[in-house]
Each structure stands twice: as C-alpha cells, then as structure tokens.
Write a protein that holds these residues in place. Sequence first.
Motif, PDB file in Angstrom:
ATOM      1  N   GLY A 160     -35.030   8.901  13.028  1.00 47.57           N
ATOM      2  CA  GLY A 160     -35.936  10.046  13.055  1.00 47.57           C
ATOM      3  C   GLY A 160     -37.397   9.701  13.282  1.00 47.57           C
ATOM      4  N   HIS A 161     -37.725   8.427  13.413  1.00 49.51           N
ATOM      5  CA  HIS A 161     -39.109   7.999  13.671  1.00 49.51           C
ATOM      6  C   HIS A 161     -39.227   7.572  15.129  1.00 49.51           C
ATOM      7  CE1 HIS A 161     -40.129   8.267   9.465  1.00 49.51           C
ATOM      8  NE2 HIS A 161     -39.030   7.605   9.190  1.00 49.51           N
ATOM      9  N   GLY A 162     -39.123   8.550  16.007  1.00 44.34           N
ATOM     10  CA  GLY A 162     -39.111   8.297  17.439  1.00 44.34           C
ATOM     11  C   GLY A 162     -37.759   8.687  17.990  1.00 44.34           C
ATOM     12  N   ASP A 163     -37.567   8.450  19.275  1.00 34.08           N
ATOM     13  CA  ASP A 163     -36.318   8.835  19.922  1.00 34.08           C
ATOM     14  C   ASP A 163     -35.995   7.798  20.993  1.00 34.08           C
ATOM     15  OD1 ASP A 163     -34.065  10.332  20.448  1.00 34.08           O
ATOM     16  OD2 ASP A 163     -35.140  12.035  21.308  1.00 34.08           O
ATOM     17  N   ILE A 164     -34.737   7.746  21.395  1.00 33.05           N
ATOM     18  CA  ILE A 164     -34.301   6.850  22.466  1.00 33.05           C
ATOM     19  C   ILE A 164     -33.667   7.706  23.562  1.00 33.05           C
ATOM     20  CG2 ILE A 164     -32.110   6.382  21.275  1.00 33.05           C
ATOM     21  CD1 ILE A 164     -33.701   3.622  23.204  1.00 33.05           C
ATOM     22  N   LEU A 165     -34.061   7.462  24.796  1.00 35.66           N
ATOM     23  CA  LEU A 165     -33.510   8.174  25.946  1.00 35.66           C
ATOM     24  C   LEU A 165     -32.976   7.155  26.945  1.00 35.66           C
ATOM     25  CD1 LEU A 165     -36.363  10.777  26.554  1.00 35.66           C
ATOM     26  CD2 LEU A 165     -34.214  11.131  25.328  1.00 35.66           C
ATOM     27  N   SER A 166     -31.990   7.569  27.733  1.00 34.99           N
ATOM     28  CA  SER A 166     -31.427   6.696  28.753  1.00 34.99           C
ATOM     29  C   SER A 166     -31.358   7.431  30.077  1.00 34.99           C
ATOM     30  CB  SER A 166     -30.022   6.249  28.340  1.00 34.99           C
ATOM     31  OG  SER A 166     -29.446   5.449  29.349  1.00 34.99           O
ATOM     32  N   ASN A 167     -31.928   6.809  31.114  1.00 33.67           N
ATOM     33  CA  ASN A 167     -31.896   7.348  32.474  1.00 33.67           C
ATOM     34  C   ASN A 167     -32.417   8.775  32.548  1.00 33.67           C
ATOM     35  OD1 ASN A 167     -30.830   4.999  33.763  1.00 33.67           O
ATOM     36  ND2 ASN A 167     -28.853   5.487  32.869  1.00 33.67           N
ATOM     37  N   VAL A 168     -33.521   9.024  31.855  1.00 33.47           N
ATOM     38  CA  VAL A 168     -34.159  10.338  31.833  1.00 33.47           C
ATOM     39  C   VAL A 168     -35.491  10.233  32.563  1.00 33.47           C
ATOM     40  CG1 VAL A 168     -35.179  12.091  30.336  1.00 33.47           C
ATOM     41  CG2 VAL A 168     -33.010  11.024  29.704  1.00 33.47           C
ATOM     42  N   MET A 169     -35.799  11.233  33.401  1.00 31.56           N
ATOM     43  CA  MET A 169     -37.055  11.233  34.155  1.00 31.56           C
ATOM     44  C   MET A 169     -38.256  11.181  33.208  1.00 31.56           C
ATOM     45  SD  MET A 169     -36.480  14.055  37.158  1.00 31.56           S
ATOM     46  CE  MET A 169     -35.380  15.199  36.340  1.00 31.56           C
ATOM     47  N   ILE A 170     -39.150  10.256  33.469  1.00 31.28           N
ATOM     48  CA  ILE A 170     -40.419  10.135  32.744  1.00 31.28           C
ATOM     49  C   ILE A 170     -41.522  10.361  33.778  1.00 31.28           C
ATOM     50  CG2 ILE A 170     -41.930   8.603  31.422  1.00 31.28           C
ATOM     51  CD1 ILE A 170     -39.348   9.262  29.884  1.00 31.28           C
ATOM     52  N   ASP A 171     -42.520  11.154  33.430  1.00 30.01           N
ATOM     53  CA  ASP A 171     -43.648  11.372  34.342  1.00 30.01           C
ATOM     54  C   ASP A 171     -44.644  10.223  34.210  1.00 30.01           C
ATOM     55  OD1 ASP A 171     -42.953  13.682  35.675  1.00 30.01           O
ATOM     56  OD2 ASP A 171     -43.896  15.012  34.216  1.00 30.01           O
ATOM     57  N   PHE A 172     -44.837   9.507  35.314  1.00 34.11           N
ATOM     58  CA  PHE A 172     -45.837   8.454  35.402  1.00 34.11           C
ATOM     59  C   PHE A 172     -46.999   8.982  36.234  1.00 34.11           C
ATOM     60  CE2 PHE A 172     -42.073   6.105  34.239  1.00 34.11           C
ATOM     61  CZ  PHE A 172     -42.570   5.201  33.312  1.00 34.11           C
ATOM     62  N   PRO A 173     -48.188   8.419  36.086  1.00 31.12           N
ATOM     63  CA  PRO A 173     -49.367   8.934  36.797  1.00 31.12           C
ATOM     64  C   PRO A 173     -49.380   8.521  38.268  1.00 31.12           C
ATOM     65  CG  PRO A 173     -49.988   7.026  35.505  1.00 31.12           C
ATOM     66  CD  PRO A 173     -48.536   7.306  35.199  1.00 31.12           C
ATOM     67  N   SER A 174     -48.358   8.952  39.003  1.00 36.05           N
ATOM     68  CA  SER A 174     -48.232   8.567  40.404  1.00 36.05           C
ATOM     69  C   SER A 174     -47.324   9.548  41.129  1.00 36.05           C
ATOM     70  CB  SER A 174     -47.617   7.162  40.501  1.00 36.05           C
ATOM     71  OG  SER A 174     -47.301   6.843  41.836  1.00 36.05           O
ATOM     72  N   ILE A 175     -47.662   9.861  42.355  1.00 36.36           N
ATOM     73  CA  ILE A 175     -46.758  10.675  43.161  1.00 36.36           C
ATOM     74  C   ILE A 175     -45.801   9.792  43.977  1.00 36.36           C
ATOM     75  CG2 ILE A 175     -48.271  12.679  43.291  1.00 36.36           C
ATOM     76  CD1 ILE A 175     -49.016  11.735  46.155  1.00 36.36           C
ATOM     77  N   LEU A 176     -45.994   8.473  43.915  1.00 38.77           N
ATOM     78  CA  LEU A 176     -45.138   7.561  44.661  1.00 38.77           C
ATOM     79  C   LEU A 176     -44.062   6.894  43.811  1.00 38.77           C
ATOM     80  CD1 LEU A 176     -47.784   5.793  46.926  1.00 38.77           C
ATOM     81  CD2 LEU A 176     -46.266   7.690  47.505  1.00 38.77           C
ATOM     82  N   TYR A 177     -44.214   6.940  42.476  1.00 37.70           N
ATOM     83  CA  TYR A 177     -43.276   6.259  41.591  1.00 37.70           C
ATOM     84  C   TYR A 177     -42.780   7.215  40.515  1.00 37.70           C
ATOM     85  CZ  TYR A 177     -44.860   2.002  43.821  1.00 37.70           C
ATOM     86  OH  TYR A 177     -45.153   1.054  44.749  1.00 37.70           O
ATOM     87  N   GLY A 178     -41.472   7.400  40.469  1.00 38.58           N
ATOM     88  CA  GLY A 178     -40.836   8.200  39.443  1.00 38.58           C
ATOM     89  C   GLY A 178     -39.692   7.389  38.868  1.00 38.58           C
ATOM     90  N   TYR A 179     -39.853   6.939  37.641  1.00 42.69           N
ATOM     91  CA  TYR A 179     -38.837   6.087  37.045  1.00 42.69           C
ATOM     92  C   TYR A 179     -38.110   6.807  35.925  1.00 42.69           C
ATOM     93  CZ  TYR A 179     -40.822   2.169  39.638  1.00 42.69           C
ATOM     94  OH  TYR A 179     -41.261   1.338  40.633  1.00 42.69           O
ATOM     95  N   ALA A 180     -36.840   6.459  35.783  1.00 42.57           N
ATOM     96  CA  ALA A 180     -35.986   6.936  34.709  1.00 42.57           C
ATOM     97  C   ALA A 180     -35.432   5.674  34.049  1.00 42.57           C
ATOM     98  CB  ALA A 180     -34.863   7.806  35.255  1.00 42.57           C
TER      99      ALA A 180
END
Length: 188
Positions: free
Chosen positions: A59-79
């Motif tokens: 409950g102190h944070g969370d874990i995600l797998s292969n989920v879209m994360i917004d990075f400060p770039s229009i050229l790189y989108g990582y999950a």
Amino acid sequence: MTAMEIGTPSAWDVLESANLPNGYRVEITAGKIIMTPQGEHQWKVIPHAASQIDRQLAGHGDILSNVMIDFPSILYGYAPDLAIIAPGAERNSRGRYAWHSLEAVIEVASASTRDNDFQKKFRMYAECGIPLYVIVDPSDGTCTTHSRPTRTGTYAEQDRIPFGEDLVLPLEGREIVVATDGFPRDRR
C-alpha cells in the motif's frame, strides 16, 4: 502542475484511437511505433518480480507492468516492464502516470530490446530523473541497478547482481528485496 498536464503532447497521443493487437508490447522510440511480442524470459521474470515487489509495497506505492507512462517527449512513449509508482502519486489529465511519479523502472532485456534498454531507455530515464533503473538481463544472468541519475542522460552509480543473489531496490524511505533465484537464464 507539470508540462504534461497543461497541454504538452504525449507520444502516446498518436495511438489514442488505435486498435492494437493483444499479446504485443507497444512502445514509441524516436517517433516510431514498435510492436514486439513478449519473450518467454520476460514473461517469466515480470510476474515473479512483480509479486514480490507488490507484497513488500503493502500500500506504499504501486507496481505496474507494461502500462503507458507519459514521458516529456513526443518521440518516446515507454511502457516499462515494471514501474514502481511513488506513494501518493496521481494520474495526469490523460488518466496516466507521468515520469515524475516513478520511483523505479525495471526492464527485462531480450535480443530485440537490448539497444533500447541499454541505450535509449537508459538515457531517457536518467534525463527524466527516474531514481532507480534496473536492467534484468537473462542472457548473462545479471541485474544491473543504475542510481543517481544526471540530467546529461547517465547514472552516476551502477551495481551488478548475479541471478541467485537478492536484488535490493532502495526506494524513498524503504527498501524492497527481490529474490532472483527464480529468474530464468537465456542460454541461446
């Protein structure tokens, strides 16, 4: 409020209405949409590590797998294969977490992802200030932790742990320990 929340485009915007096939990992690298099937070794490492991390987060944070994360770039989108979300982090206006919500990223390297994991993602995660980046490499049976990110796209510290030893993830105010003895080796 961050730039991502006040209108900066996300690399993921191009996929907003796309109907993507199941069973494929989708990421955006240098403006190119890359779809790859998940490898057997990735599939085995990810749930093994995720369950250990989830149990310890308690409950102190969370874990995600292969989920879209917004990075400060229009050229790189990582999950990321695994992303540890900081306690109290909130989703942005797109309903996704942004890079500044991440405490750690774990990527499982494969023959098809090596260049991205060891170079492009390494640089992006460091530039974004992701505190901890771990590369699990089944081909050589090691986990490499990178910490103390710099704005120049590197990490100041690195530590290699062989499979079979505990992988220690120093997070903000707590420590997560992942047993790696169940991680499979890729002996090709």
